[in-house]
Motif scaffolding. Structure first.
Motif, PDB file in Angstrom:
ATOM      1  N   PRO A 443       0.820  -1.205   0.000  1.00  0.00           N
ATOM      2  CA  PRO A 443       0.000   0.000   0.000  1.00  0.00           C
ATOM      3  C   PRO A 443       0.857   1.260   0.000  1.00  0.00           C
ATOM      4  CG  PRO A 443       0.160  -0.873   2.226  1.00  0.00           C
ATOM      5  CD  PRO A 443       0.836  -1.876   1.339  1.00  0.00           C
ATOM      6  N   ALA A 444       0.353   2.342  -0.601  1.00  0.00           N
ATOM      7  CA  ALA A 444       1.095   3.600  -0.608  1.00  0.00           C
ATOM      8  C   ALA A 444       1.153   4.156   0.815  1.00  0.00           C
ATOM      9  CB  ALA A 444       0.431   4.603  -1.539  1.00  0.00           C
ATOM     10  N   MET A 445       2.347   4.522   1.239  1.00  0.00           N
ATOM     11  CA  MET A 445       2.556   4.964   2.616  1.00  0.00           C
ATOM     12  C   MET A 445       3.430   6.213   2.638  1.00  0.00           C
ATOM     13  SD  MET A 445       1.020   2.382   4.144  1.00  0.00           S
ATOM     14  CE  MET A 445       1.501   2.358   5.857  1.00  0.00           C
ATOM     15  N   ASN A 446       3.305   6.980   3.713  1.00  0.00           N
ATOM     16  CA  ASN A 446       4.271   8.030   4.005  1.00  0.00           C
ATOM     17  C   ASN A 446       5.319   7.437   4.935  1.00  0.00           C
ATOM     18  OD1 ASN A 446       3.056  10.226   2.588  1.00  0.00           O
ATOM     19  ND2 ASN A 446       1.529  10.362   4.208  1.00  0.00           N
ATOM     20  N   LYS A 458       8.905  10.683   2.998  1.00  0.00           N
ATOM     21  CA  LYS A 458       8.791  10.385   1.585  1.00  0.00           C
ATOM     22  C   LYS A 458       7.586   9.473   1.363  1.00  0.00           C
ATOM     23  CE  LYS A 458      10.235   9.850  -2.782  1.00  0.00           C
ATOM     24  NZ  LYS A 458      10.347  10.948  -3.758  1.00  0.00           N
ATOM     25  N   THR A 459       6.764   9.810   0.377  1.00  0.00           N
ATOM     26  CA  THR A 459       5.661   8.926   0.007  1.00  0.00           C
ATOM     27  C   THR A 459       6.208   7.789  -0.839  1.00  0.00           C
ATOM     28  OG1 THR A 459       4.080  10.746   0.046  1.00  0.00           O
ATOM     29  CG2 THR A 459       3.439   8.756  -1.144  1.00  0.00           C
ATOM     30  N   ILE A 460       5.991   6.561  -0.370  1.00  0.00           N
ATOM     31  CA  ILE A 460       6.416   5.390  -1.120  1.00  0.00           C
ATOM     32  C   ILE A 460       5.183   4.645  -1.590  1.00  0.00           C
ATOM     33  CG2 ILE A 460       8.611   5.207   0.106  1.00  0.00           C
ATOM     34  CD1 ILE A 460       7.408   2.941   1.780  1.00  0.00           C
ATOM     35  N   GLY A 461       5.284   4.002  -2.733  1.00  0.00           N
ATOM     36  CA  GLY A 461       4.149   3.299  -3.315  1.00  0.00           C
ATOM     37  C   GLY A 461       3.791   3.893  -4.662  1.00  0.00           C
ATOM     38  N   ALA A 462       3.179   3.082  -5.505  1.00  0.00           N
ATOM     39  CA  ALA A 462       2.851   3.501  -6.864  1.00  0.00           C
ATOM     40  C   ALA A 462       1.701   4.506  -6.856  1.00  0.00           C
ATOM     41  CB  ALA A 462       2.471   2.288  -7.705  1.00  0.00           C
ATOM     42  N   ILE A 463       1.865   5.587  -7.601  1.00  0.00           N
ATOM     43  CA  ILE A 463       0.817   6.598  -7.774  1.00  0.00           C
ATOM     44  C   ILE A 463       0.375   6.549  -9.233  1.00  0.00           C
ATOM     45  CG2 ILE A 463       0.226   9.034  -7.652  1.00  0.00           C
ATOM     46  CD1 ILE A 463       2.324   9.359  -5.491  1.00  0.00           C
ATOM     47  N   PRO A 464      -0.869   6.144  -9.492  1.00  0.00           N
ATOM     48  CA  PRO A 464      -1.309   6.004 -10.889  1.00  0.00           C
ATOM     49  C   PRO A 464      -1.236   7.335 -11.643  1.00  0.00           C
ATOM     50  CG  PRO A 464      -2.873   4.973  -9.384  1.00  0.00           C
ATOM     51  CD  PRO A 464      -1.922   5.758  -8.540  1.00  0.00           C
ATOM     52  N   ALA A 465      -0.794   7.252 -12.901  1.00  0.00           N
ATOM     53  CA  ALA A 465      -0.793   8.424 -13.784  1.00  0.00           C
ATOM     54  C   ALA A 465      -2.079   8.411 -14.580  1.00  0.00           C
ATOM     55  CB  ALA A 465       0.424   8.384 -14.705  1.00  0.00           C
ATOM     56  N   ARG A 466      -2.882   9.457 -14.444  1.00  0.00           N
ATOM     57  CA  ARG A 466      -4.137   9.565 -15.167  1.00  0.00           C
ATOM     58  C   ARG A 466      -4.036  10.637 -16.241  1.00  0.00           C
ATOM     59  NH1 ARG A 466      -5.429   8.549  -9.812  1.00  0.00           N
ATOM     60  NH2 ARG A 466      -6.863   6.798  -9.438  1.00  0.00           N
ATOM     61  N   ASP A 467      -4.823  10.462 -17.258  1.00  0.00           N
ATOM     62  CA  ASP A 467      -4.885  11.433 -18.345  1.00  0.00           C
ATOM     63  C   ASP A 467      -5.575  12.701 -17.837  1.00  0.00           C
ATOM     64  OD1 ASP A 467      -5.883  12.826 -20.793  1.00  0.00           O
ATOM     65  OD2 ASP A 467      -5.080  11.058 -21.804  1.00  0.00           O
ATOM     66  N   ALA A 468      -5.088  13.857 -18.263  1.00  0.00           N
ATOM     67  CA  ALA A 468      -5.692  15.125 -17.841  1.00  0.00           C
ATOM     68  C   ALA A 468      -7.137  15.231 -18.297  1.00  0.00           C
ATOM     69  CB  ALA A 468      -4.867  16.285 -18.381  1.00  0.00           C
ATOM     70  N   ARG A 469      -7.522  14.428 -19.302  1.00  0.00           N
ATOM     71  CA  ARG A 469      -8.888  14.471 -19.833  1.00  0.00           C
ATOM     72  C   ARG A 469      -9.816  13.452 -19.152  1.00  0.00           C
ATOM     73  NH1 ARG A 469      -7.994  12.688 -25.574  1.00  0.00           N
ATOM     74  NH2 ARG A 469      -6.499  11.360 -24.460  1.00  0.00           N
ATOM     75  N   HIS A 470      -9.338  12.782 -18.118  1.00  0.00           N
ATOM     76  CA  HIS A 470     -10.154  11.766 -17.435  1.00  0.00           C
ATOM     77  C   HIS A 470     -11.518  12.348 -17.079  1.00  0.00           C
ATOM     78  CE1 HIS A 470     -11.503   8.873 -14.445  1.00  0.00           C
ATOM     79  NE2 HIS A 470     -10.470   8.083 -14.724  1.00  0.00           N
TER      80      HIS A 470
END
Length: 821
Positions: A443-446, A458-470
Motif C-alpha cells: 500500500p502507498a505509505m508516508n 517520503k511517500t512510497i508506493g505507486a501513484i497512478p498516472a491519469r490522463d488530464a482528460r479523465h
C-alpha cells in the motif's frame, strides 16, 4: 421423598463432577499448545546456533550468525505465538475461509478470489531480490520447523482454536508472506468505496450540496512546519445496500475504518538532547491478539527492533541504532472503478478502446464447510478484475448491460514491495531508506525517517498516472472503454512527495493533506484527516525543543480540535438561554448538558461526561441534517464529518439550507436543529447510560473492543478471548480511537493505535514501544493481554537493543541448533 432427594443430590453432584472434568479436559488440551520458551531444539536448515531470548514482556531478541538464521528464528517465534493468526491471514488472502466457517465467509472469499491477491503474490516471488527471497525462504522454514515440532510433540495442534476448527496446515511458503502484505493494502485502501458512495450521493444531490456532505479538504497542505522563531509567540487560540455485512474476519472494512496513523520527527535543532526524535503509531482495527508483534533482530548490518506483523519477516515500524522509520497511510488514490460495456450479442466480450474484446476468464472453486462447493467464473478486462453487482454496492451505480472492473496498484504480479521493506530495514541513513522505497508498490505509505542527523518524509508506493482528460478525475466510476479514463502507467518515484530537513526542524503526518497539486499530479482527492493535524501543529509549535516525553504526550493527547470547534458552533445560540427549569424535566437536563459543555476544553477523557454528551449530540445533529435529503442512503454516513457540520453552521456556499426540514412547513434554523438534536442525544444517553447526565462517563460508551475475530461472539468463550477496556480519545484526537458508528454501540472504540513507538537517537536504548494486547495469541498465556493495560494507561516498555538488558529478566531462552551430522 427422601429417596428422590438423595438421587437428586447424587445427580447434581455427578453433573458438577462431569462439568468440572470437561473443563479440566478442555483446559488440558488447550494448554498443550502453550509453547515452552526455555528449550534446546535441533532443527534443519540453519547453519549455526540461534538464540531467541524473550525479555520480561515476551519480546523475542534473536541472535544468530547470519541473516538467514535470524529470519528462520523469527518465523519460528511468530509461529510459536501467533500460529492461528498467521493461518487465518493466509486463508483470508487465499479466499479459503469458507472451508472452516461455511457460508458465513463465502462473500469474503468471493471478493478475495476475484481480486486474485494470492495468485499475484505467487507471481511476485520471482520479482524479489535474491536477498529478499533468501530471507523469505529462511522465514518459511522457521515457521515450518515449529509446525514439525507441533506434530512431533503433539503440542495441541499448535493453537487452541485448532481444536474447534481442525484443519491441516500447509507448509508456509514465501508467497504467503507477500500475500499478507497485499492483504494489508486491501485493509488500508477505501478509494473503491468512496467512488461508489460519491456516485450514489451525486444521484440525489446537486453539486453544491454534494460538496457539503462529501467535502474536499479545505485545509492548507502541512508536512514540514515553519521555523519556530518565525511564529507569533504564545499558544494559538482556537476558533469556531448491497455490500457484505461487516465481519471481524473480513479485511473489507467500511470506508470510515480504513487505515490511519500518526508519525512525526524532530531534528537535532528542535530536540532538547541534540539528536533526532521520531514517533509513530499506526492505526488499524483492534483485535485480540493485536495484529502487531514486537521483535528484535540482530542482523549482519546491526540490530533492528520494532513492530512486525506475524507472517511477514520485516519490521514495519521501528529502528536500528542509526535509523528510525515509521509509516502512515498516504491515502493515495490508487483504485478506480471502471464501468465496462458488455457486448449485447456476446456476453463473453466487453468494449475495449479498439472494439469488442474477450474477457479473460478462469473458474475458481470455493469449498464450503457443510455446504456444496461454489464455482466462480472469474473475469478480467484490460483494466482489472470484474466485480459482481452484489459487492461494494456496485449494483447501485452500474447501468444495465455493463459490469464494473477495478484498477488497483496492489494487483501487480511483479510487486517488489517486500524487497523494498527489507531494504529499508537494512538502511543506515535517511538517504539509503529513501532510495530503498523506490521499489515499494502497495500500500502507498508516508515513510517518516530519522537518523542521528537528519529527518525526512517520503511517500512510497505507486501513484497512478491519469490522463488530464479523465472524465471524473478518478473521483467517480468512469467508462473503461475510453482511453482517457485508463491509467497511463504510474508517476516516477522522484515525483512522489518528499520533505528533507525542513528549516523548521519538525515534520509529520496525521493522514492530512501534505501537498497541493492539481489533477492529474494530485495524490488524492480525499485525505484521511482534517482535524488531528490542527492539534498536532499546536503541540509541536508550543515548544521550542522537544524530548521523548513530549512526543509521548503528543501521542497520548486526547483533546479534540473538532469537538472544540463544533460544540462552540452548535451551542452558540443555546448557552445560558431560557428560564430555570424544574428538576427532572427535559429542559433542565438540556441546561445541565449545555453548562457542562460551555466550560469544556474538548478533552475526550474517559472519566468525563462531556465527551459523551458532545458525541451523541453531534451524531444526532448530522442525522437530522441529512435524513430528509438522503433518505435510506443516510445510513451510509455512520461517522460525523466535521467539515460538513462547520460548512452548515458557517453557511458556506449556502450550506445552512441543510437545516431546513424539507417535509415540514416551517423553515427550521440551525439553532432549531441543534436544540432538537441535543434533546435526541440526551434521550439516547438516558436510555443507555442513565438519566443523570452529569454522572455519565465517556469511557463507559467508548470501550476498546479487542475481540477475537472468530470466537469473540461465542457464549462463555467470549469472556476468555475478548479484551475490553474503557478508553479516552476519539475519532479526531491524536490518541485516535475511531468509533464504530453502528448501533447499538456507536461509540465503541474499534480502530486505534495497535502499536506505538517513540525513538530517541540521543539515547537509542531509552526508546519505548508497546502493542495493544500482548505478544501471545494463546488465550491461556499470561502474555495474551499483559501489555493491554499498559497500552490503555498510555504506558510503554523499553525498546532496547542491549542484549544484557534482554537477558536480565528473560522469561525464557530458546536455543536452536543445527541437526547434528
Amino acid at each position: 421423598m427422601a429417596l428422590i432427594f438423595r438421587w437428586l443430590i447424587r445427580l447434581a453432584t455427578a453433573l458438577i463432577f462431569l462439568g468440572v472434568a470437561a473443563i479440566a479436559l478442555a483446559y488440558y488440551f488447550a494448554s498443550r499448545s502453550l509453547p515452552e520458551y526455555n528449550a534446546n531444539r535441533e532443527v534443519a536448515f540453519i547453519a549455526a546456533p540461534v538464540e531467541i531470548v524473550r525479555d520480561n514482556a515476551n519480546v523475542p531478541h534473536i541472535f544468530g550468525q547470519s541473516d538467514a538464521d535470524v529470519y528462520f528464528a523469527l518465523g519460528y517465534a511468530h509461529a510459536q505465538d501467533r500460529l492461528w493468526q498467521m493461518t487465518m491471514l493466509r486463508r483470508t488472502a487465499q479466499g479459503r475461509l469458507s472451508e472452516l466457517f461455511g457460508e458465513r465467509t463465502l462473500g469474503i472469499d468471493e471478493v478475495l478470489r476475484r481480486f486474485d491477491l494470492y495468485r499475484t503474490a505467487v507471481g511476485s516471488v520471482d520479482a524479489q531480490t535474491p536477498e529478499t527471497n533468501a530471507a523469505l525462504d529462511a522465514y518459511a522454514r522457521g515457521v515450518n520447523a515449529w509446525l514439525a515440532e507441533v506434530n512431533k510433540g503433539a503440542l495441541g495442534r499448535g493453537a487452541p482454536e485448532m481444536w474447534l476448527f481442525n484443519h491441516a496446515i500447509a507448509p508456509w511458503q514465501p508467497a504467503d508472506s507477500i500475500a499478507i502484505l497485499k492483504l494489508m493494502a486491501l485493509d488500508l485502501t477505501s478509494n473503491l468505496e468512496d467512488e461508489v458512495l460519491r456516485a450514489r450521493t451525486s444521484l440525489l444531490l446537486e453539486n453544491d450540496r454534494l460538496r457539503d456532505i462529501l467535502p474536499d479538504d479545505p485545509t492548507n497542505a502541512v508536512a514540514a512546519l515553519p521555523e519556530y522563531a518565525s511564529l507569533i509567540p504564545g499558544v494559538p487560540s482556537y476558533t469556531p445496500n448491497m455490500r457484505l455485512a461487516y465481519d471481524p474476519l473480513s479485511p473489507l472494512k467500511p470506508a470510515p475504518l480504513s487505515g490511519a496513523s500518526n508519525a512525526w520527527a524532530a531534528s537535532a535543532a528542535r530536540s532538547a538532547t541534540g539528536s533526532t526524535l521520531l514517533a509513530n503509531d499506526p492505526h488499524l482495527g483492534l483485535t485480540a491478539p493485536s495484529i502487531w508483534y514486537l521483535a528484535r533482530l540482530e542482523l549482519e548490518t546491526g540490530g533492528i527492533i520494532g513492530g512486525t506483523i506475524p507472517g511477514m519477516p520485516v519490521v514495519l515500524s521501528g529502528r536500528s541504532d542509526a535509523l528510525g522509520w515509521g509509516l502512515t497511510s498516504a491515502y493515495v488514490d490508487d483504485q478506480d472503478v471502471m464501468v465496462e460495456e458488455v457486448n449485447p450479442d456476446n456476453p463473453e466480450e466487453y468494449r475495449s478502446t479498439t472494439g469488442w474484446a474477450p474477457f479473460r476468464t478462469r473458474d475458481s472453486i470455493i469449498n464450503v464447510k457443510d455446504g456444496p462447493a461454489v464455482t466462480l467464473r472469474l473475469r478480467w478486462t484490460a483494466n482489472g478484475p470484474v466485480m459482481p453487482r452484489g459487492q461494494y454496492d456496485l449494483g447501485t451505480i452500474t447501468p444495465p448491460g455493463h459490469v464494473t472492473a477495478i484498477s488497483w496498484t496492489a494487483l501487480s504480479d511483479r510487486d517488489t514491495s517486500m524487497s523494498a521493506s527489507f531494504a529499508i530495514n537494512h538502511s543506515r541513513t535517511v538517504e539509503e531508506a529513501i532510495t530503498a522505497g523506490e521499489d515499494f508498490i502497495a500500500p502507498a505509505m508516508n515513510l517518516t525517517l530519522a537518523d542521528r542527523n537528519r529527518i525526512a518524509m517520503k511517500t512510497i508506493g505507486a501513484i497512478p498516472a491519469r490522463d488530464a482528460r479523465h472524465q471524473s478525475q478518478g473521483r467517480l466510476p468512469a467508462f473503461g472503454y475510453l482511453a482517457e479514463n485508463r491509467w497511463q502507467g504510474r508517476f516516477p518515484y522522484g515525483d512522489n512527495p518528499a520533505f528533507l530537513d525542513p528549516p523548521g526542524g519538525i515534520l509529520g503526518n496525521t493522514n492530512n493533506k501534505t501537498v497541493d497539486r492539481p489533477f492529474p499530479r494530485h495524490i488524492t482527492h480525499k485525505w484521511g484527516d482534517t482535524q488531528r493535524i490542527n492539534r498536532w501543529r499546536r503541540l509541536m509549535q508550543a515548544r521550542e525543543v522537544h524530548t521523548r516525553d513530549s512526543f509521548i504526550e503528543t501521542q497520548l493527547d486526547s483533546v479534540s480540535f473538532a469537538a472544540r470547534t463544533l460544540s462552540t458552533l452548535m451551542g452558540a445560540d443555546l448557552w445560558f438561554t431560557g428560564d430555570a427549569a424544574a428538576e427532572g424535566t427535559p429542559e433542565r437536563r438540556r441546561q445541565i448538558a449545555l453548562n457542562l459543555l460551555s466550560a469544556w476544553n474538548g478533552e475526550m477523557n474517559e472519566h468525563l461526561p462531556e465527551p459523551l454528551i458532545y458525541s451523541a449530540w453531534v451524531r444526532a445533529f448530522q442525522q437530522r441534517l441529512i435524513r430528509d435529503e438522503l433518505g435510506p442512503l443516510a445510513e451510509e454516513f455512520t461517522h460525523v464529518e466535521p467539515v460538513f457540520i462547520e460548512r452548515v453552521f458557517r453557511d458556506i456556499d449556502g450550506a445552512s439550507v441543510w437545516c431546513d426540514v424539507i417535509q415540514s412547513a416551517p423553515v427550521e434554523t440551525c439553532t432549531d436543529i441543534a436544540r432538537q438534536s441535543l434533546d435526541d442525544a440526551l434521550v439516547w444517553i438516558a436510555e443507555n447510560h442513565g438519566a443523570a447526565v452529569e454522572a455519565v462517563r465517556w469511557g463507559d460508551a467508548h470501550v476498546a473492543t479487542h475481540d477475537h475475530p472468530v470466537l469473540g461472539k461465542t457464549p462463555i468463550l467470549e469472556w476468555v478471548v475478548n479484551i475490553r477496556q474503557s478508553t479516552s480519545g476519539g475519532d479526531h484526537t491524536l490518541q485516535r480511537a475511531k468509533t464504530s458508528g453502528m448501533d447499538p454501540h456507536p461509540f465503541y472504540n474499534v480502530h486505534a493505535a495497535g502499536y506505538r513507538g517513540v525513538y530517541d537517537f540521543a539515547d537509542p536504548d531509552s526508546s519505548v514501544f508497546i502493542n495493544s494486547t500482548g505478544q501471545s495469541g494463546h488465550p491461556l498465556s499470561r502474555h495474551y493481554d499483559n501489555l493491554g493495560e499498559l497500552w490503555r494507561r498510555g504506558e510503554y516498555i523499553p525498546m532496547s537493543l542491549d542484549p544484557d538488558l534482554a537477558r536480565a529478566a528473560a522469561v525464557g531462552v530458546t536455543v536452536l541448533r543445527p541437526v547434528a551430522p
